[in-house]
Design an enzyme around this catalytic site. Structure first.
Site, mmCIF file in Angstrom:
data_model
loop_
_atom_site.group_PDB
_atom_site.id
_atom_site.type_symbol
_atom_site.label_atom_id
_atom_site.label_comp_id
_atom_site.label_asym_id
_atom_site.label_seq_id
_atom_site.Cartn_x
_atom_site.Cartn_y
_atom_site.Cartn_z
ATOM 1 N N CYS A 115 45.874 48.375 39.173
ATOM 2 C CA CYS A 115 46.844 49.454 39.000
ATOM 3 C C CYS A 115 46.449 50.676 39.819
ATOM 4 C CB CYS A 115 46.915 49.882 37.546
ATOM 5 S SG CYS A 115 47.279 48.543 36.431
ATOM 6 N N ARG A 163 45.954 47.834 46.695
ATOM 7 C CA ARG A 163 45.195 47.415 45.521
ATOM 8 C C ARG A 163 45.829 46.206 44.838
ATOM 9 N NH1 ARG A 163 42.246 52.139 43.591
ATOM 10 N NH2 ARG A 163 42.479 51.510 41.446
ATOM 11 N N TRP A 192 49.422 46.310 37.909
ATOM 12 C CA TRP A 192 48.947 44.925 38.080
ATOM 13 C C TRP A 192 48.797 44.405 36.654
ATOM 14 C CZ3 TRP A 192 44.175 42.279 37.184
ATOM 15 C CH2 TRP A 192 44.048 41.070 37.861
ATOM 16 N N ASN A 246 45.362 52.792 34.058
ATOM 17 C CA ASN A 246 44.734 51.703 34.806
ATOM 18 C C ASN A 246 43.578 51.195 33.955
ATOM 19 O OD1 ASN A 246 43.317 50.103 36.593
ATOM 20 N ND2 ASN A 246 42.660 51.775 37.915
ATOM 21 N N GLY A 247 43.449 49.879 33.819
ATOM 22 C CA GLY A 247 42.327 49.333 33.044
ATOM 23 C C GLY A 247 42.821 48.629 31.790
ATOM 24 N N GLU A 282 33.125 31.181 51.998
ATOM 25 C CA GLU A 282 34.007 32.300 52.332
ATOM 26 C C GLU A 282 35.285 31.777 53.006
ATOM 27 O OE1 GLU A 282 34.570 35.194 51.619
ATOM 28 O OE2 GLU A 282 35.564 36.180 53.277
ATOM 29 N N LYS A 300 38.974 32.394 51.507
ATOM 30 C CA LYS A 300 40.034 33.031 52.300
ATOM 31 C C LYS A 300 41.283 32.151 52.290
ATOM 32 C CE LYS A 300 39.068 36.297 52.624
ATOM 33 N NZ LYS A 300 37.840 37.060 52.390
ATOM 34 N N GLU A 345 42.991 32.136 48.746
ATOM 35 C CA GLU A 345 43.663 33.361 48.300
ATOM 36 C C GLU A 345 44.889 33.690 49.134
ATOM 37 O OE1 GLU A 345 40.358 36.565 50.021
ATOM 38 O OE2 GLU A 345 41.406 37.020 48.189
ATOM 39 N N HIS A 388 26.776 13.222 47.598
ATOM 40 C CA HIS A 388 26.418 13.117 46.181
ATOM 41 C C HIS A 388 27.643 13.204 45.269
ATOM 42 C CE1 HIS A 388 22.210 13.119 47.204
ATOM 43 N NE2 HIS A 388 22.412 14.179 47.962
ATOM 44 N N LYS A 441 43.188 44.411 44.968
ATOM 45 C CA LYS A 441 42.153 44.775 45.938
ATOM 46 C C LYS A 441 40.887 45.237 45.229
ATOM 47 C CE LYS A 441 40.482 45.574 50.009
ATOM 48 N NZ LYS A 441 39.990 44.388 50.702
HETATM 49 O O1 M6R Z 1 35.460 45.694 46.154
HETATM 50 P P1 M6R Z 1 34.552 44.499 45.991
HETATM 51 O O2 M6R Z 1 33.876 44.133 47.256
HETATM 52 O O3 M6R Z 1 33.553 44.690 44.880
HETATM 53 O O4 M6R Z 1 35.493 43.313 45.582
HETATM 54 C C1 M6R Z 1 34.947 42.055 45.253
HETATM 55 C C2 M6R Z 1 36.008 40.973 45.250
HETATM 56 O O5 M6R Z 1 37.016 41.284 44.326
HETATM 57 C C3 M6R Z 1 36.636 40.779 46.645
HETATM 58 O O6 M6R Z 1 35.673 40.511 47.609
HETATM 59 C C4 M6R Z 1 37.654 39.624 46.601
HETATM 60 O O7 M6R Z 1 36.995 38.418 46.396
HETATM 61 C C5 M6R Z 1 38.474 39.594 47.913
HETATM 62 N N1 M6R Z 1 39.867 39.456 47.615
HETATM 63 C C6 M6R Z 1 38.125 38.454 48.789
HETATM 64 O O8 M6R Z 1 38.879 38.423 49.961
#
Ligand code: M6R
Length: 612
Positions: free
Chosen positions: A2, A27, A74, A98-99, A484, A488, A491, A507, A607
């Protein structure tokens, strides 16, 4: 996550609030709203989906008023529909939040017993009714807000506005950050300084537990004990930077292209290229510098992509500095009751510096008396401010929800730290340091060269689009990099992707391989190339479609028949994970673009994840 905006202004604020909310779009959110007070009347517009929908509402039915609050939501409690969008009202009270309010069920039950009617499924609405209840009990608006805040448990940032006072917003922070902006006869409130950039760069951050009374020409901040406190006003660096896509179609691809430059900036902070030496610049407590030679253990905690940067650096710290590393995802670490070494260092990696789980891990280590270090992209963030040693990444604002440039800048800092640690601990001599520093210096150039492979990678990405599953394989540092890559792809394109250490495939996971399964293999021609290639051949023999990311030597050895090959330039081993990040990012990006998903704001993602 949010986003909150508030303005106590002198001009119509609704359009300004929408502009500021746009700057918080990165965000992630699924509905939005704005409320203003005009001549003692509180009014609001809310809409499901993107801010354009809210803008349409406002165009057909504008809001006047020189004070207002706005929100991008959010969803946590209740579906992302208009009735759950903020601001929430209770008679003459408006709230954005927010939260998560953990005790909202109990509060709601009590309020319902007192006759309050709820119109949403959110936890936020309890705050509006609690404030309203305080007013009914004869409290002033400030006191009514404060007594409500005192009843809340959880992690939250919120803003409250009243129809009875068009020169007052009450704000509170217990967890997620809140920035207060100082203008000329106007005051602003935002989830971060980037939101307030069009209005001011003079920012005061609320500390955890603070609440504030904000008026046009006045700001009063109180701490948890109710004492007035003074919080330093600072000039925000981030807020000076404009957030736009330039000539690019998405923020993500713009940020991918920024990498040669931001990696260079970041490295320049930690490396003296003239002297060919590591020169770590610590933005934390300079009186108390980090001495790697005194450490017996490094414990790294982070989430998502930042966690994978940390995971990858385990190989570096152990190899170059002989420093044992424990690495955890923060959401596990915080509840794991980890015994921490007395001479250990706890390192937290976070782009935003506000991730709730990472912050909770930090609190655990703080309570255990550990030395705390942070790698963050937002220098004013809570994680940075709570750490003894702070090593910023100089990636600039990262707007795409999928982390790209923050990741490679984190790796750049971590590589510098690992080499620095190796030197301090006597495992790297002068000649080796020079050689490694020369390698780091070349990273931006190699990254630039790799960007030229975009068209080729785009074509390969089309072969991944609409597949159900994709496997990523790598060994050593290329294993976390494979993770990673899989993250990527998942997501952005919503394709199920998994990464395995290449040697682990036999395995179990090899059972998944058939001619429908694309497999991305990350294998520069290094010490263990042969091993990875053997694993790759096991997959090829079972019909798997291989995309191999390697260098000219690797390509020559494998031959172009066995795999589709992305041929990277040959480069020193230490920088391969940084530079090889680019093709995996472009592969995921183009797969997603081809499939038509929302690249910059993938579904369900935020974000900055400021809830548990
Ligand atoms: O702001 P941060 O680096 O702490 O965020 C951590 C994760 O939420 C962030 O890296 C998330 O996995 C990304 N969407 C990955 O692309």
């Amino acid at each position: 996550m949010c986003g909150i905006v508030g303005i106590v202004g002198t001009r119509p604020v609704a359009p300004l609030i929408v502009d500021a909310l746009k700057r918080l779009e990165y965000r992630g959110y699924d509905s939005a709203g704005v409320a203003t007070v005009e001549q003692g009347v509180l009014d609001r517009r809310r809409a499901e989906g993107k801010l354009v929908n809210l803008q349409e509402r406002l165009d057909s039915s504008p809001l006047s008023g020189t004070i207002g609050i706005g929100h991008t939501r959010w969803a946590t409690h209740g579906a992302p529909i208009e009735v759950n969008a903020h601001p929430h009202f209770s008679s003459g009270v408006a709230v954005v939040h927010n939260g998560i309010i953990e005790n909202f069920r109990e509060l709601r039950k009590n309020l319902e017993a007192d006759g309050f009617e709820f119109s949403s499924q959110t936890d936020t609405e309890v705050v509006a009714h609690l404030v309203e209840k305080g007013l009914r009990d004869g409290l002033s608006p400030e006191d009514a807000a404060h007594q409500a805040i005192q009843q809340l448990r959880g992690a939250f940032a919120l803003a409250v506005m009243f129809d009875s006072d068009d020169n007052l917003i009450v704000a509170a922070r217990s967890g997620p950050p809140l920035a207060i902006g100082h203008g000329e006869g106007e005051m602003y409130l935002g989830s971060d300084a980037v939101a307030l950039a069009p209005f001011t760069n003079r920012i005061t951050y609320l500390e955890d537990g603070d609440w504030a009374i904000i008026r046009r020409n006045d700001l009063a901040i109180f701490d948890t004990s109710g004492q007035t406190v003074s919080r330093q006003q600072q000039t925000s660096v981030g807020s000076a930077l404009m957030v736009d896509k330039g000539n690019h179609r998405h923020f993500m691809i713009k940020e991918i292209y920024e990498q040669p430059e931001v990696i260079g900036h970041t490295l320049a902070n930690y490396v003296d290229f003239n002297a060919e030496k590591i020169a770590l610049r610590d933005m934390g407590d300079t009186q108390n510098p980090l001495e790697f030679s005194k450490l017996d253990r490094l414990n790294i905690t982070a989430c998502g992509t930042a966690y994978l940067a940390g995971y990858l650096s385990k190989y570096w710290f152990e190899r170059y500095a002989r420093l044992p590393v424990d690495i955890d995802v923060a959401s596990e670490f915080r509840y794991r009751e980890v015994p921490l070494s007395e001479n250990g260092l706890s390192l937290f990696i976070s782009q935003s510096g506000e991730t709730a789980d990472t912050l909770a891990g930090l609190k655990y280590c703080e309570e255990s008396g550990q030395r705390l270090a942070a790698i963050v992209n937002v220098r004013e963030s809570t994680i940075a401010r709570s750490s003894h040693n702070v090593f910023p990444t100089l990636a600039g604002p990262e707007i795409g929800v999928a982390s790209t440039k923050a990741f490679t800048c984190q790796l750049s800092v971590l590589a510098s730290l690992a080499i620095g640690a190796g030197v301090q601990r006597g495992h790297i001599d002068e000649a080796q340091e020079k050689e490694l520093v020369r390698a780091l210096a070349e990273t931006p150039r190699y990254a630039n060269e790799v960007l030229k492979l975009e068209d080729e990678i785009k074509e390969l990405a089309h072969s991944l689009a609409n597949k159900e599953h994709v496997l990523y394989l790598g060994r050593d540092t290329n294993y976390p990099l494979a993770m990673e890559g899989a993250l990527k792809l998942k997501e952005l394109s919503y394709i199920h992707a998994e990464a395995y250490a290449a040697g682990e495939l036999k395995h179990g996971p090899i059972a998944l391989v058939d001619e429908e399964m694309p497999i991305v293999v990350i294998a520069p021609h290094d010490r263990i190339f042969e091993k990875t290639v053997s694993n790759m051949q096991e997959v090829a023999a079972r019909g798997g479609n291989i995309i191999l990311i390697t260098d000219p030597k690797g390509a020559a050895e494998v031959g172009m028949d066995e795999a589709k090959v992305i041929v990277m330039p040959e480069m020193p081993e230490i920088i391969t994970p940084i530079v090889y990040s680019l093709p995996i990012q472009m592969l995921a990006y183009h797969t997603a673009v081809h499939m038509g998903t929302d690249v910059d704001q993938p579904r369900n993602l935020a974000k900055s994840v400021t809830v548990e």
